[in-house]
Design a protein around this motif. Sequence first.
Motif, short mmCIF file in Angstrom:
data_model
loop_
_atom_site.label_atom_id
_atom_site.label_comp_id
_atom_site.label_asym_id
_atom_site.label_seq_id
_atom_site.Cartn_x
_atom_site.Cartn_y
_atom_site.Cartn_z
N SER A 38 0.81 -1.22 0.00
CA SER A 38 0.00 0.00 0.00
C SER A 38 0.84 1.27 0.00
O SER A 38 0.43 2.27 -0.57
N LYS A 39 2.03 1.22 0.62
CA LYS A 39 2.87 2.42 0.65
C LYS A 39 4.30 2.02 0.98
O LYS A 39 4.54 1.06 1.68
N TYR A 52 4.62 -0.98 3.75
CA TYR A 52 3.33 -1.28 4.37
C TYR A 52 2.56 -2.23 3.48
O TYR A 52 2.29 -1.93 2.31
N SER A 54 -0.81 -4.71 2.72
CA SER A 54 -2.20 -5.07 2.99
C SER A 54 -2.35 -6.53 2.63
O SER A 54 -2.06 -6.93 1.50
N THR A 58 -7.20 -11.05 6.49
CA THR A 58 -6.42 -10.44 7.55
C THR A 58 -6.02 -11.43 8.65
O THR A 58 -5.10 -11.15 9.40
N ASP A 98 -0.37 -3.02 7.07
CA ASP A 98 -1.18 -1.81 6.96
C ASP A 98 -2.61 -2.17 7.34
O ASP A 98 -3.31 -2.85 6.59
N ASP A 99 -3.06 -1.72 8.51
CA ASP A 99 -4.39 -2.05 8.98
C ASP A 99 -5.38 -0.89 8.84
O ASP A 99 -6.41 -0.88 9.48
N SER A 100 -5.07 0.05 7.98
CA SER A 100 -5.96 1.21 7.83
C SER A 100 -7.31 0.81 7.24
O SER A 100 -8.33 1.40 7.59
N LEU A 101 -7.34 -0.20 6.36
CA LEU A 101 -8.63 -0.64 5.81
C LEU A 101 -9.50 -1.27 6.88
O LEU A 101 -10.72 -1.09 6.89
N ASP A 102 -8.91 -2.00 7.82
CA ASP A 102 -9.67 -2.58 8.93
C ASP A 102 -10.23 -1.48 9.82
O ASP A 102 -11.36 -1.57 10.30
N TYR A 103 -9.43 -0.45 10.04
CA TYR A 103 -9.87 0.68 10.86
C TYR A 103 -11.07 1.37 10.22
O TYR A 103 -12.06 1.68 10.89
N ILE A 104 -11.00 1.60 8.92
CA ILE A 104 -12.11 2.24 8.19
C ILE A 104 -13.35 1.36 8.25
O ILE A 104 -14.47 1.85 8.44
#
Length: 130
Positions: A38-39, A52, A54, A58, A98-104
């Motif tokens: 992802s980054k 990072y 994804s 998960t 990268d857990d930003s998608l889980d957070y969203i």
Amino acid sequence: METNRQKKMGALLQADLVDILQGEVRKNGLSNLIITVSKVNITTDLSIAKVYLSIFPTEKGAELLKAIKSNAPLIKHDLAQRVKNQLRKVPNLIFYVDDSLDYIEKIDSALKGDENPIENRELLARRKKK
């Protein structure tokens, strides 16, 4: 703030790391597994790259991250072979999930579910600090 050079190197490393990781997934015959980069953040001295990842599903994230970290020298070698004409030295790779998608997703489910403070005002009193 990232410089243009850091951004270009990050994009270059990101594209090649995706090819390497997806190739390993296909080569090992792992089905129902998606790994994306992802980054990629590179330090100002261009010596360390934070990668990072994804990982879907998960549940396998921690296990795969451990395997990827243990194979980091081999991944760095493959990456060096791909970018040897563009970079003098390949930065050390540090992998993160990268857990930003889980957070969203958690925020979306909270807003759609029973605990929506916009629709149910009684929840606001419970959430206030005492």
